[in-house]
Write a protein that holds these residues in place. Structure first.
Motif, short mmCIF file in Angstrom:
data_model
loop_
_atom_site.label_atom_id
_atom_site.label_comp_id
_atom_site.label_asym_id
_atom_site.label_seq_id
_atom_site.Cartn_x
_atom_site.Cartn_y
_atom_site.Cartn_z
N UNK A 38 2.43 0.68 0.25
CA UNK A 38 3.49 0.53 1.19
C UNK A 38 2.96 0.29 2.60
N UNK A 39 2.31 1.01 3.00
CA UNK A 39 1.62 0.87 4.45
C UNK A 39 1.01 -0.73 4.72
N UNK A 40 0.35 -0.99 3.61
CA UNK A 40 -0.26 -2.22 3.63
C UNK A 40 0.56 -3.38 3.58
N UNK A 41 1.44 -3.16 2.78
CA UNK A 41 2.37 -4.14 2.40
C UNK A 41 3.32 -4.23 3.88
N UNK A 42 3.66 -3.25 4.58
CA UNK A 42 4.24 -3.28 5.74
C UNK A 42 3.42 -3.97 6.90
N UNK A 43 2.01 -3.82 6.95
CA UNK A 43 1.32 -4.44 7.85
C UNK A 43 1.28 -5.92 7.71
N UNK A 44 1.31 -6.42 6.41
CA UNK A 44 1.49 -7.69 5.98
C UNK A 44 2.71 -8.39 6.56
N UNK A 45 3.71 -7.59 6.33
CA UNK A 45 5.20 -8.00 6.82
C UNK A 45 5.00 -7.93 8.21
N UNK A 46 4.66 -7.30 9.03
CA UNK A 46 4.65 -7.20 10.53
C UNK A 46 3.66 -8.24 11.03
#
Length: 270
Positions: free
Chosen positions: A185-193
């Motif tokens: 989830x943290x990695x996915x949020x980094x991608x979204x940001x």
């Protein structure tokens, strides 16, 4: 294991194709077919329902639920559909002069409405604002959890979690799955940001990861319990190495509506 990996390698790109390339209504139709097949698996694959017309009713309405979920504003049609479905079930009960076991009616309602509604959370998330970014969250939560739990359990698993229901699941596997899901989830949020310039909340992302991973285990165990009660290994054989729709998307069926609720209560993307 090799067949399982190859099947996933084929199915995942197809899922991404539906979610990113094709019109959104195609995703609703895809999940309609998945829900209809899932209804058949839950009723006929388990032999919990032997009445052929009940199976047909459930498959038809299971297909319609994701469509209604996509056209969320047409609430009256969805409500009328549920009423018609319930009326058909009770009509069959009356026609049988009370001989049709009510347990079959209950399983039919579960297969035709409840499970499709839960799975259709993916469609509702996709149809919402910023849905093209949010729709992958249920899959991150469920599939990363499954993968993390599998490898953690394989290398470190010693304590059985639920040996009667799911002999291969271990406490260590669950812990590994939770940690991997939080990281996912943290990695996915980094991608979204940084990839799409979206404002994200990393604290909420951690909550999503923990709660979502545990919900995935709960969903997996719940559908496994039905298989153990009915004496079947898999719900079907549609997906090589995985089994049926319910075998592959058992955890997603629980994680998707949880994700929908979390997005409404504590949105990870602002």
């Amino acid at each position: 294991m090799k067949t399982r990996i190859l099947a996933a390698a084929v199915l995942l790109p197809l899922l991404v194709l539906f979610l990113l390339v094709l019109p959104k209504i195609c995703t609703a139709v895809l999940f309609g077919f998945m829900a209809a097949i899932g209804a058949y698996e839950l009723m006929q694959g388990t032999k919990l329902v032997t009445h052929s017309r009940l199976t047909v009713y459930a498959m038809i309405f299971a297909f319609l639920v994701p469509i209604w979920s996509f056209f969320g504003r047409v609430y009256a049609f969805a409500l009328m559909g549920i009423l018609i479905f319930a009326a058909l079930l009770y009509m069959e009960l009356l026609i049988s002069k009370g001989k049709l076991p009510y347990t079959q009616v209950a399983v039919t309602f579960m297969a035709g409405i409840i499970v499709p509604f839960m799975l259709s959370a993916v469609v509702r998330i996709y149809a919402a604002q910023k849905g093209v970014y949010l729709v992958f969250i249920p899959f991150v939560l469920s599939m990363v959890s499954d993968t993390g739990a599998y490898f953690a359990g394989r290398f470190f698993g010693k304590h059985k979690l639920a040996p009667v229901v799911s002999p291969n699941k271990t406490v260590e596997g669950v812990i590994g799955g939770v940690l991997m899901t939080v990281l996912g989830m943290v990695v996915y949020c980094l991608i979204m940001q940084f990839g799409f310039d979206l404002k994200v909340n990393y604290f909420y992302a951690v909550i999503y990861g923990i709660v979502g991973a545990l919900a995935g285990v709960f969903g997996d165990l719940s559908f496994s319990a039905i298989k153990r009660q009915t004496g079947i290994k898999d719900y079907g054989n549609l997906i090589p190495g995985h089994g049926g729709i319910l075998d592959r998307f058992d955890s997603t069926t629980v994680v998707a509506p949880l994700t929908e609720a979390l997005l409404l209560l504590i949105p990870v993307v602002m």
